[in-house]
Motif scaffolding. Sequence first.
Motif, PDB file in Angstrom:
ATOM      1  N   LYS A 138       0.854  -1.192   0.000  1.00  0.00           N
ATOM      2  CA  LYS A 138       0.000   0.000   0.000  1.00  0.00           C
ATOM      3  C   LYS A 138       0.888   1.240   0.000  1.00  0.00           C
ATOM      4  O   LYS A 138       1.990   1.222   0.540  1.00  0.00           O
ATOM      5  CB  LYS A 138      -0.923   0.017   1.224  1.00  0.00           C
ATOM      6  CG  LYS A 138      -2.168  -0.844   1.081  1.00  0.00           C
ATOM      7  CD  LYS A 138      -3.223  -0.441   2.105  1.00  0.00           C
ATOM      8  CE  LYS A 138      -4.574  -1.089   1.864  1.00  0.00           C
ATOM      9  NZ  LYS A 138      -4.557  -2.531   2.136  1.00  0.00           N
ATOM     10  N   LEU A 139       0.369   2.307  -0.611  1.00  0.00           N
ATOM     11  CA  LEU A 139       1.129   3.543  -0.735  1.00  0.00           C
ATOM     12  C   LEU A 139       0.500   4.620   0.140  1.00  0.00           C
ATOM     13  O   LEU A 139      -0.732   4.791   0.128  1.00  0.00           O
ATOM     14  CB  LEU A 139       1.140   4.027  -2.191  1.00  0.00           C
ATOM     15  CG  LEU A 139       2.049   3.279  -3.182  1.00  0.00           C
ATOM     16  CD1 LEU A 139       1.520   1.881  -3.477  1.00  0.00           C
ATOM     17  CD2 LEU A 139       2.175   4.057  -4.481  1.00  0.00           C
ATOM     18  N   PHE A 140       1.359   5.326   0.892  1.00  0.00           N
ATOM     19  CA  PHE A 140       0.892   6.392   1.777  1.00  0.00           C
ATOM     20  C   PHE A 140       1.685   7.663   1.535  1.00  0.00           C
ATOM     21  O   PHE A 140       2.915   7.628   1.544  1.00  0.00           O
ATOM     22  CB  PHE A 140       1.054   5.981   3.246  1.00  0.00           C
ATOM     23  CG  PHE A 140       0.122   4.875   3.666  1.00  0.00           C
ATOM     24  CD1 PHE A 140      -1.140   5.163   4.178  1.00  0.00           C
ATOM     25  CD2 PHE A 140       0.503   3.547   3.530  1.00  0.00           C
ATOM     26  CE1 PHE A 140      -2.004   4.151   4.551  1.00  0.00           C
ATOM     27  CE2 PHE A 140      -0.352   2.522   3.898  1.00  0.00           C
ATOM     28  CZ  PHE A 140      -1.614   2.822   4.405  1.00  0.00           C
ATOM     29  N   PHE A 141       0.979   8.759   1.340  1.00  0.00           N
ATOM     30  CA  PHE A 141       1.633  10.069   1.247  1.00  0.00           C
ATOM     31  C   PHE A 141       1.942  10.553   2.660  1.00  0.00           C
ATOM     32  O   PHE A 141       1.081  10.518   3.540  1.00  0.00           O
ATOM     33  CB  PHE A 141       0.713  11.075   0.541  1.00  0.00           C
ATOM     34  CG  PHE A 141       1.269  12.475   0.532  1.00  0.00           C
ATOM     35  CD1 PHE A 141       2.354  12.791  -0.274  1.00  0.00           C
ATOM     36  CD2 PHE A 141       0.712  13.473   1.328  1.00  0.00           C
ATOM     37  CE1 PHE A 141       2.886  14.079  -0.278  1.00  0.00           C
ATOM     38  CE2 PHE A 141       1.228  14.763   1.321  1.00  0.00           C
ATOM     39  CZ  PHE A 141       2.323  15.062   0.512  1.00  0.00           C
ATOM     40  N   VAL A 142       3.190  10.986   2.870  1.00  0.00           N
ATOM     41  CA  VAL A 142       3.614  11.492   4.182  1.00  0.00           C
ATOM     42  C   VAL A 142       4.138  12.910   4.005  1.00  0.00           C
ATOM     43  O   VAL A 142       5.158  13.118   3.347  1.00  0.00           O
ATOM     44  CB  VAL A 142       4.728  10.608   4.790  1.00  0.00           C
ATOM     45  CG1 VAL A 142       5.060  11.077   6.201  1.00  0.00           C
ATOM     46  CG2 VAL A 142       4.326   9.135   4.794  1.00  0.00           C
ATOM     47  N   PRO A 143       3.456  13.911   4.581  1.00  0.00           N
ATOM     48  CA  PRO A 143       3.922  15.288   4.426  1.00  0.00           C
ATOM     49  C   PRO A 143       5.129  15.578   5.312  1.00  0.00           C
ATOM     50  O   PRO A 143       5.299  14.971   6.376  1.00  0.00           O
ATOM     51  CB  PRO A 143       2.717  16.125   4.857  1.00  0.00           C
ATOM     52  CG  PRO A 143       1.878  15.234   5.693  1.00  0.00           C
ATOM     53  CD  PRO A 143       2.172  13.818   5.307  1.00  0.00           C
ATOM     54  N   ALA A 144       5.978  16.498   4.872  1.00  0.00           N
ATOM     55  CA  ALA A 144       7.131  16.938   5.653  1.00  0.00           C
ATOM     56  C   ALA A 144       6.678  17.365   7.045  1.00  0.00           C
ATOM     57  O   ALA A 144       5.610  17.951   7.213  1.00  0.00           O
ATOM     58  CB  ALA A 144       7.814  18.101   4.943  1.00  0.00           C
ATOM     59  N   GLY A 145       7.509  17.041   8.045  1.00  0.00           N
ATOM     60  CA  GLY A 145       7.204  17.416   9.432  1.00  0.00           C
ATOM     61  C   GLY A 145       6.517  16.330  10.225  1.00  0.00           C
ATOM     62  O   GLY A 145       6.262  16.508  11.416  1.00  0.00           O
TER      63      GLY A 145
END
Length: 228
Positions: A138-145
């Motif tokens: 599965k693919l997850f977007f992880v934002p900076a911070g």
Amino acid sequence: NQMSTLEKIQALNPDKTIYQLTDSAFSDYGVTYTQYDVSELQQFMDQQVPIPAPTAANRYIPSNPAMEKLPVVQQIGRDVFAGLPIEAGECAGHAEALTAVEFHQGSEVNVFFTDVVMVIGKRGQMHDGQFNAEKDAKLFFVPAGTVVEFFSDTLHYSPCEAHASGFKFIVMLIRGSNQPLPVGYHTDNPLIVKQNKFQVVHASRTDKINQGIKVGVTGKLVTVNHLD
């Protein structure tokens, strides 16, 4: 704006579903923490850790003593590892595909300083040392911070960059993880590649196969198109 970055990446990868860490799907893989002030760590990474050029090797230091002294690193260590000795170090570079997967005994904490897409699986989806990433990851977007704990049975590897500029994050693990195995170490477990590091690679990683690491990421290579 975080949503717009995710929307743009999703548009570049129409054949894939890219989840957010706030989606219920993530609760099988890990936990995000919002209570930590990582500004001192951000400053440290800005000053000490450049992202290597795309043509250069990725940088990974399992244990950076200067980073380990930072109060927020100590605090996260106490909260997540319950008194066990921990190590913390930086990882920076470029990647656009899941070319290997690994896991450790004990959770891994990552603090991300760039947007990334994590391509992850579960150890229970690995059968006879084989993980079909094309089917099961599965693919997850992880934002900076973001501060993320990935559970010990979460299969992971380098993040995929969300931007052409690359990725930069820190890795916290039980002390001694990802260090060379002791001299004369013998094991019959073919997945062990370093201390507390169990890894298999995709057939495309001839460099690692030549080092004796086993092929175990199957299916078509999972790649993520990034923003410029």
